[in-house]
Motif scaffolding. Structure first.
Motif, PDB file in Angstrom:
ATOM      1  N   HIS A   1      23.189  20.644  39.083  1.00 17.69           N
ATOM      2  CA  HIS A   1      22.378  19.423  39.129  1.00 17.69           C
ATOM      3  C   HIS A   1      21.935  19.134  40.568  1.00 17.69           C
ATOM      4  CE1 HIS A   1      22.709  18.398  34.963  1.00 17.69           C
ATOM      5  NE2 HIS A   1      24.039  18.308  34.994  1.00 17.69           N
ATOM      6  N   HIS A   2      22.853  19.353  41.507  1.00 23.59           N
ATOM      7  CA  HIS A   2      22.534  19.124  42.919  1.00 23.59           C
ATOM      8  C   HIS A   2      21.394  20.045  43.357  1.00 23.59           C
ATOM      9  CE1 HIS A   2      23.105  18.144  47.114  1.00 23.59           C
ATOM     10  NE2 HIS A   2      23.232  19.434  47.408  1.00 23.59           N
ATOM     11  N   GLN A   3      21.460  21.307  42.962  1.00 27.17           N
ATOM     12  CA  GLN A   3      20.420  22.289  43.297  1.00 27.17           C
ATOM     13  C   GLN A   3      19.081  21.887  42.651  1.00 27.17           C
ATOM     14  OE1 GLN A   3      21.116  24.672  45.431  1.00 27.17           O
ATOM     15  NE2 GLN A   3      19.110  25.633  45.394  1.00 27.17           N
ATOM     16  N   ALA A   4      19.143  21.431  41.406  1.00 33.47           N
ATOM     17  CA  ALA A   4      17.930  21.016  40.703  1.00 33.47           C
ATOM     18  C   ALA A   4      17.290  19.810  41.391  1.00 33.47           C
ATOM     19  CB  ALA A   4      18.255  20.687  39.253  1.00 33.47           C
ATOM     20  N   ASP A   5      18.130  18.881  41.832  1.00 35.99           N
ATOM     21  CA  ASP A   5      17.616  17.692  42.532  1.00 35.99           C
ATOM     22  C   ASP A   5      16.923  18.091  43.836  1.00 35.99           C
ATOM     23  OD1 ASP A   5      18.572  16.090  40.519  1.00 35.99           O
ATOM     24  OD2 ASP A   5      20.420  15.531  41.584  1.00 35.99           O
ATOM     25  N   LYS A   6      17.496  19.061  44.557  1.00 34.43           N
ATOM     26  CA  LYS A   6      16.870  19.531  45.801  1.00 34.43           C
ATOM     27  C   LYS A   6      15.495  20.121  45.519  1.00 34.43           C
ATOM     28  CE  LYS A   6      19.958  22.291  47.678  1.00 34.43           C
ATOM     29  NZ  LYS A   6      20.723  23.136  48.633  1.00 34.43           N
ATOM     30  N   LYS A   7      15.396  20.923  44.467  1.00 31.30           N
ATOM     31  CA  LYS A   7      14.118  21.546  44.117  1.00 31.30           C
ATOM     32  C   LYS A   7      13.097  20.491  43.696  1.00 31.30           C
ATOM     33  CE  LYS A   7      15.008  26.272  42.943  1.00 31.30           C
ATOM     34  NZ  LYS A   7      14.586  27.307  42.048  1.00 31.30           N
ATOM     35  N   LYS A   8      13.576  19.506  42.930  1.00 37.13           N
ATOM     36  CA  LYS A   8      12.685  18.446  42.466  1.00 37.13           C
ATOM     37  C   LYS A   8      12.150  17.645  43.650  1.00 37.13           C
ATOM     38  CE  LYS A   8      14.117  16.777  38.616  1.00 37.13           C
ATOM     39  NZ  LYS A   8      14.971  16.027  37.701  1.00 37.13           N
ATOM     40  N   ALA A   9      13.006  17.397  44.632  1.00 36.95           N
ATOM     41  CA  ALA A   9      12.595  16.645  45.813  1.00 36.95           C
ATOM     42  C   ALA A   9      11.537  17.412  46.602  1.00 36.95           C
ATOM     43  CB  ALA A   9      13.807  16.351  46.693  1.00 36.95           C
ATOM     44  N   ARG A  10      11.659  18.730  46.655  1.00 33.74           N
ATOM     45  CA  ARG A  10      10.672  19.554  47.364  1.00 33.74           C
ATOM     46  C   ARG A  10       9.293  19.448  46.722  1.00 33.74           C
ATOM     47  NH1 ARG A  10      13.893  24.769  47.057  1.00 33.74           N
ATOM     48  NH2 ARG A  10      15.677  24.232  48.326  1.00 33.74           N
ATOM     49  N   SER A  11       9.281  19.447  45.395  1.00 38.07           N
ATOM     50  CA  SER A  11       7.983  19.439  44.698  1.00 38.07           C
ATOM     51  C   SER A  11       7.293  18.077  44.761  1.00 38.07           C
ATOM     52  CB  SER A  11       8.164  19.849  43.249  1.00 38.07           C
ATOM     53  OG  SER A  11       8.946  18.910  42.553  1.00 38.07           O
ATOM     54  N   SER A  12       8.051  17.015  44.941  1.00 41.37           N
ATOM     55  CA  SER A  12       7.440  15.682  44.978  1.00 41.37           C
ATOM     56  C   SER A  12       6.914  15.327  46.367  1.00 41.37           C
ATOM     57  CB  SER A  12       8.453  14.638  44.515  1.00 41.37           C
ATOM     58  OG  SER A  12       9.555  14.604  45.395  1.00 41.37           O
ATOM     59  N   ARG A  13       7.321  16.060  47.400  1.00 43.21           N
ATOM     60  CA  ARG A  13       6.805  15.808  48.750  1.00 43.21           C
ATOM     61  C   ARG A  13       5.373  16.316  48.866  1.00 43.21           C
ATOM     62  NH1 ARG A  13      10.146  18.645  52.982  1.00 43.21           N
ATOM     63  NH2 ARG A  13      11.161  19.679  51.255  1.00 43.21           N
ATOM     64  N   PRO A  14       4.551  15.632  49.625  1.00 46.00           N
ATOM     65  CA  PRO A  14       3.174  16.112  49.803  1.00 46.00           C
ATOM     66  C   PRO A  14       3.160  17.391  50.625  1.00 46.00           C
ATOM     67  CG  PRO A  14       3.554  14.166  51.145  1.00 46.00           C
ATOM     68  CD  PRO A  14       4.790  14.378  50.325  1.00 46.00           C
ATOM     69  N   GLY A  15       2.373  18.360  50.193  1.00 41.51           N
ATOM     70  CA  GLY A  15       2.243  19.619  50.907  1.00 41.51           C
ATOM     71  C   GLY A  15       1.126  19.568  51.935  1.00 41.51           C
ATOM     72  N   PRO A  16       0.901  20.662  52.666  1.00 43.22           N
ATOM     73  CA  PRO A  16      -0.174  20.686  53.704  1.00 43.22           C
ATOM     74  C   PRO A  16      -1.565  20.556  53.092  1.00 43.22           C
ATOM     75  CG  PRO A  16       0.897  22.851  53.487  1.00 43.22           C
ATOM     76  CD  PRO A  16       1.644  21.894  52.617  1.00 43.22           C
ATOM     77  N   ASP A  17      -1.734  20.956  51.846  1.00 45.27           N
ATOM     78  CA  ASP A  17      -3.051  20.855  51.208  1.00 45.27           C
ATOM     79  C   ASP A  17      -3.360  19.451  50.727  1.00 45.27           C
ATOM     80  OD1 ASP A  17      -3.290  23.559  51.589  1.00 45.27           O
ATOM     81  OD2 ASP A  17      -2.541  24.073  49.584  1.00 45.27           O
ATOM     82  N   ASP A  18      -2.320  18.633  50.546  1.00 40.87           N
ATOM     83  CA  ASP A  18      -2.490  17.296  49.997  1.00 40.87           C
ATOM     84  C   ASP A  18      -2.950  16.291  51.060  1.00 40.87           C
ATOM     85  OD1 ASP A  18      -1.661  18.269  47.572  1.00 40.87           O
ATOM     86  OD2 ASP A  18       0.447  17.716  47.893  1.00 40.87           O
ATOM     87  N   LEU A  19      -2.928  16.660  52.321  1.00 43.90           N
ATOM     88  CA  LEU A  19      -3.280  15.704  53.370  1.00 43.90           C
ATOM     89  C   LEU A  19      -4.730  15.507  53.512  1.00 43.90           C
ATOM     90  CD1 LEU A  19      -0.704  16.752  56.086  1.00 43.90           C
ATOM     91  CD2 LEU A  19      -0.600  14.771  54.601  1.00 43.90           C
TER      92      LEU A  19
END
Length: 140
Positions: free
Chosen positions: A122-140
């Motif tokens: 669950h901890h690993q899944a939460d880390k991955k989920k947090a990565r995907s919700s952050r804005p990427g370089p293309d989103d700026l």
């Protein structure tokens, strides 16, 4: 021992091992049985299954793994030597150790171990989920 359709060094090594354990050809009763299963007409017509009995110890071995009687005779003698060695030395053989290892691996996890493993997942899944919700370089 006679010719077993194996390399002479293997045959010699087995003979020396058997002598070291006190197993002699004169103490072995050898009978042949028709084996079944794979092998087609050969196993149905020829007695390829080998049964060995070591008279002094009473240990019996049966082998029908191969299509050829000569090879089964060799394998049966090797298995007989393994069994008698186990009796003499009183230690677990490599085969039994391997079986025990697989049994431990397949054993059901304790409740606490299972909860810990799931918490890590669950901890690993939460880390991955947090990565995907952050804005990427293309989103700026």
């Amino acid at each position: 021992m006679s010719n077993f359709s194996v390399a002479t060094d293997k045959e010699e090594a087995l003979r020396l091992r058997m002598e070291g354990l006190g197993i002699f050809e004169k103490d072995i009763e050898e009978t042949f049985i028709r084996s079944g299963g794979h092998g087609g007409q050969n196993v149905n017509k020829v007695a390829t299954c080998v049964r060995l009995k070591h008279v002094p110890s009473g240990v019996e071995v049966k082998c029908q793994t191969e299509r050829y009687q000569s090879l089964n005779r060799f394998i049966a003698r090797r298995t007989l030597a393994d069994k008698i060695e186990r009796i003499i030395l009183g230690k677990k053989s490599e085969v039994e150790q391997r079986i025990a290892k697989v049994r431990r691996q397949k054993r059901k996890r304790s409740k606490r171990a299972k909860e810990k493993m799931l918490a890590d997942k669950h901890h690993q899944a939460d880390k991955k989920k947090a990565r995907s919700s952050r804005p990427g370089p293309d989103d700026l």
